[in-house]
Each structure stands twice: as C-alpha cells, then as structure tokens.
Design a protein around this motif. Sequence first.
Motif, mmCIF file in Angstrom:
data_model
loop_
_atom_site.group_PDB
_atom_site.id
_atom_site.type_symbol
_atom_site.label_atom_id
_atom_site.label_comp_id
_atom_site.label_asym_id
_atom_site.label_seq_id
_atom_site.Cartn_x
_atom_site.Cartn_y
_atom_site.Cartn_z
ATOM 1 N N VAL A 1 40.792 49.298 54.626
ATOM 2 C CA VAL A 1 42.076 49.990 54.755
ATOM 3 C C VAL A 1 41.842 51.476 54.549
ATOM 4 C CG1 VAL A 1 44.426 50.197 53.872
ATOM 5 C CG2 VAL A 1 43.287 47.952 53.905
ATOM 6 N N ARG A 2 42.318 52.279 55.524
ATOM 7 C CA ARG A 2 42.083 53.719 55.504
ATOM 8 C C ARG A 2 43.405 54.476 55.466
ATOM 9 N NH1 ARG A 2 41.091 57.799 59.651
ATOM 10 N NH2 ARG A 2 41.605 56.248 61.231
ATOM 11 N N ASP A 3 43.413 55.547 54.717
ATOM 12 C CA ASP A 3 44.533 56.491 54.696
ATOM 13 C C ASP A 3 43.952 57.883 54.881
ATOM 14 O OD1 ASP A 3 46.988 57.774 54.375
ATOM 15 O OD2 ASP A 3 46.805 57.816 52.188
ATOM 16 N N GLY A 4 43.890 58.343 56.137
ATOM 17 C CA GLY A 4 43.232 59.617 56.407
ATOM 18 C C GLY A 4 41.761 59.544 56.052
ATOM 19 N N LYS A 5 41.345 60.366 55.087
ATOM 20 C CA LYS A 5 39.948 60.359 54.643
ATOM 21 C C LYS A 5 39.783 59.628 53.318
ATOM 22 C CE LYS A 5 38.419 64.435 57.162
ATOM 23 N NZ LYS A 5 37.697 65.730 57.110
ATOM 24 N N ARG A 6 40.767 58.789 52.990
ATOM 25 C CA ARG A 6 40.660 57.948 51.797
ATOM 26 C C ARG A 6 40.411 56.502 52.226
ATOM 27 N NH1 ARG A 6 45.529 58.357 47.772
ATOM 28 N NH2 ARG A 6 46.633 57.574 49.635
ATOM 29 N N LEU A 7 39.632 55.803 51.434
ATOM 30 C CA LEU A 7 39.304 54.409 51.711
ATOM 31 C C LEU A 7 39.665 53.557 50.501
ATOM 32 C CD1 LEU A 7 37.950 52.501 53.822
ATOM 33 C CD2 LEU A 7 35.801 52.882 52.606
ATOM 34 N N LEU A 8 40.362 52.451 50.740
ATOM 35 C CA LEU A 8 40.730 51.530 49.674
ATOM 36 C C LEU A 8 39.543 50.617 49.353
ATOM 37 C CD1 LEU A 8 42.989 50.286 47.858
ATOM 38 C CD2 LEU A 8 43.413 48.687 49.755
ATOM 39 N N LEU A 9 39.105 50.636 48.101
ATOM 40 C CA LEU A 9 37.995 49.785 47.670
ATOM 41 C C LEU A 9 38.369 49.064 46.383
ATOM 42 C CD1 LEU A 9 34.970 52.187 48.293
ATOM 43 C CD2 LEU A 9 35.686 50.245 49.717
ATOM 44 N N ALA A 10 37.790 47.886 46.225
ATOM 45 C CA ALA A 10 38.098 47.060 45.052
ATOM 46 C C ALA A 10 36.811 46.572 44.407
ATOM 47 C CB ALA A 10 38.969 45.868 45.454
ATOM 48 N N GLN A 11 36.936 46.221 43.157
ATOM 49 C CA GLN A 11 35.806 45.679 42.395
ATOM 50 C C GLN A 11 36.200 44.315 41.858
ATOM 51 O OE1 GLN A 11 34.482 47.368 38.475
ATOM 52 N NE2 GLN A 11 32.835 48.192 39.754
ATOM 53 N N HIS A 12 35.280 43.359 41.998
ATOM 54 C CA HIS A 12 35.532 41.985 41.559
ATOM 55 C C HIS A 12 34.786 41.693 40.259
ATOM 56 C CE1 HIS A 12 37.481 40.655 45.363
ATOM 57 N NE2 HIS A 12 36.736 41.627 45.872
ATOM 58 N N PRO A 13 35.265 40.730 39.489
ATOM 59 C CA PRO A 13 34.579 40.392 38.238
ATOM 60 C C PRO A 13 33.108 40.017 38.426
ATOM 61 C CG PRO A 13 36.754 39.384 38.290
ATOM 62 C CD PRO A 13 36.524 39.980 39.644
ATOM 63 N N ARG A 14 32.771 39.456 39.599
ATOM 64 C CA ARG A 14 31.377 39.046 39.834
ATOM 65 C C ARG A 14 30.446 40.222 40.098
ATOM 66 N NH1 ARG A 14 34.170 37.789 44.501
ATOM 67 N NH2 ARG A 14 33.426 38.748 46.428
ATOM 68 N N HIS A 15 31.015 41.405 40.344
ATOM 69 C CA HIS A 15 30.199 42.589 40.622
ATOM 70 C C HIS A 15 29.769 43.234 39.304
ATOM 71 C CE1 HIS A 15 32.423 42.913 44.739
ATOM 72 N NE2 HIS A 15 31.447 42.028 44.769
ATOM 73 N N LYS A 16 28.618 42.844 38.814
ATOM 74 C CA LYS A 16 28.129 43.318 37.514
ATOM 75 C C LYS A 16 27.449 44.685 37.596
ATOM 76 C CE LYS A 16 29.440 39.339 35.902
ATOM 77 N NZ LYS A 16 30.727 39.241 35.168
ATOM 78 N N TYR B 1 44.914 41.788 38.638
ATOM 79 C CA TYR B 1 43.789 41.682 37.713
ATOM 80 C C TYR B 1 43.328 40.238 37.481
ATOM 81 C CZ TYR B 1 44.289 46.647 36.806
ATOM 82 O OH TYR B 1 44.339 48.018 36.949
ATOM 83 N N GLU B 2 44.005 39.280 38.100
ATOM 84 C CA GLU B 2 43.473 37.927 38.095
ATOM 85 C C GLU B 2 42.371 37.775 39.142
ATOM 86 O OE1 GLU B 2 46.440 34.974 38.466
ATOM 87 O OE2 GLU B 2 47.473 35.506 36.603
ATOM 88 N N GLU B 3 42.405 38.652 40.173
ATOM 89 C CA GLU B 3 41.407 38.610 41.239
ATOM 90 C C GLU B 3 40.406 39.760 41.150
ATOM 91 O OE1 GLU B 3 41.056 36.388 43.694
ATOM 92 O OE2 GLU B 3 42.790 35.139 43.204
ATOM 93 N N LEU B 4 40.877 40.908 40.675
ATOM 94 C CA LEU B 4 40.071 42.126 40.691
ATOM 95 C C LEU B 4 39.936 42.711 39.296
ATOM 96 C CD1 LEU B 4 41.870 43.888 43.701
ATOM 97 C CD2 LEU B 4 39.883 42.368 43.813
ATOM 98 N N THR B 5 38.901 43.533 39.117
ATOM 99 C CA THR B 5 38.798 44.337 37.898
ATOM 100 C C THR B 5 39.268 45.766 38.148
ATOM 101 O OG1 THR B 5 36.482 44.790 38.459
ATOM 102 C CG2 THR B 5 36.915 42.984 36.921
ATOM 103 N N ASP B 6 39.326 46.163 39.436
ATOM 104 C CA ASP B 6 39.802 47.508 39.759
ATOM 105 C C ASP B 6 40.062 47.586 41.257
ATOM 106 O OD1 ASP B 6 40.497 50.182 39.356
ATOM 107 O OD2 ASP B 6 38.476 50.886 39.806
ATOM 108 N N ALA B 7 40.951 48.472 41.651
ATOM 109 C CA ALA B 7 41.185 48.817 43.050
ATOM 110 C C ALA B 7 41.750 50.222 43.069
ATOM 111 C CB ALA B 7 42.156 47.842 43.709
#
Length: 256
Positions: free
Chosen positions: A137-152, A219-225
């Motif tokens: 998902v893009r907003d101009g020059k910004r990109l939406l990124l997320a972090q999952h609990p499995r990503h140590k 936050y049940e699915e992600l640690t950050d977005a």
Amino acid sequence: MSQNQQAVYVCAIVEGKLWLPNAQLPCMPLSRLSFSASDTLVVGHYQGVPVVGLFNCNSMLPVDELAGLRDLLALLPAPLFALVGRVVQLDVMRQQQAFCGRCGQRAGFDVKAVAMWCEHCHRFDYPRVSPCVIVAVRDGKRLLLAQHPRHKTGMYTVIAGFVEPGETLEQCVAREVKEETGLSVTNIRYMESQPWAFPSNVMMGFLADYAGGDVKPDYEELTDAQWFDMDRLPPVAPEGTIARRLINASCALARS
C-alpha cells in the motif's frame, strides 16, 4: 543414462526438513546416495537437470545437515526454489492427508497421480493449496509496512492474509488491510503470484493506494505497522520473495 546415474537436484525430506549438506542443495546421481527413500518423484527440471523429491528417507543423517526450506530462499534461483518448494508441499500432503477424508482409512502416496490414494473407497485426495493475498500500500512516497511477532530480526513487510470463502481477491485485499491496520485502500491491481511452501500456499500479489484512515495496528496479528518514507525503509523482506518485489515495485512507481 539412467536417472540413478545422471546428476539430479536431490530434495531429500527427513522428518519435514531437507537434507542440505554444506548448507547447499545437493546435485548428484542418486546412485551415490548412502540412503534410500520409500517414494521418489521428479517434480520438474531446472536448466535441463531433473529436480527429484525423495520421501520417507531411510537415513540417520546428521542433524546439522537438515534444515528448513527458508534456508534456501536467498540461495536458489526462483524457478529452482519453487520446485524444491513443491517437494516440501507434497511432503506436507503426505503427512496431513495420510487418512482418507471420506472413509477415514489410511491412504498411500500415488506417485503417478501426485495425490493420496485410498484403496478402500477408491478416492484420490490431491494436494491442498490455500490462496493468500499480499499487498503493498502506497501513499505518494510513503509505504505501509508491518512487523509480525515471528519476525525476530526487526524485519518489516507488506500486509498479507488468507482468502475467505465467497470472497474475491480484491475484497480480500481491502479487508486484510482494514482489519490489520485500520486503513482503507483504492486502485487495487494485480501484479504477480508466487508459490509459497510455508506450508502450502499460493501468494497473489497486489499494489494498492491509500484511500483514508489512521494507522491502528491489530496487535493480535502484528507487533507494529506504520508508514515509512521510501528513501528510509527499515530492514524488509529478503530478495526472492514476492513481498520484496512488491516493495521494489512500489518504490519504482514513486520515483517515476
């Protein structure tokens, strides 16, 4: 030259893991192997060399020579990785579909049909593949990124999720983004797909544009977005993944 004498890519499955001596996928004649397998199947060819799956290997291989498919993600060309992934998915089928879904009797692996076969009720049960969407998902020059609990390792990636019954792929994209981040999207368009053997998925990749809302991570699915400037991205999904290709495509669009 027989298959046993010619060099092949050996995808030997031992208790759900691959045999990777010297942390590499071996390419050698089957006649040189010190172990046997209950079933052997050619799943395809890479640059003219057969890729062979060996299942239920009769082996006491050293533990340090066994590893998961992810260890090969950055090492193998995408076409070869996909074929090795097919072997892993077939091994998952052998384990998870070992009993007939109709009568409950034990089923056997039919190499010719590439399916599980029940001799009791004469039914084939083919590998189950789960469809998933993955979207940048893009907003101009910004990109939406997320972090999952499995990503140590602190890695961030794009949004993904499973398709629900009766749902189009585009509906799934919009729903997953909304559920996981609280954002609405528009201009959803398909880019490409990738077989994803973790354990038995096919990932269908999309690009989308931001349409509204504030980031509210589930936050049940992600640690950050959060939104990231495309010139200052955090550690992201590795090369060879569809997630990385979606990220690269979004950045290229922003710069065009």
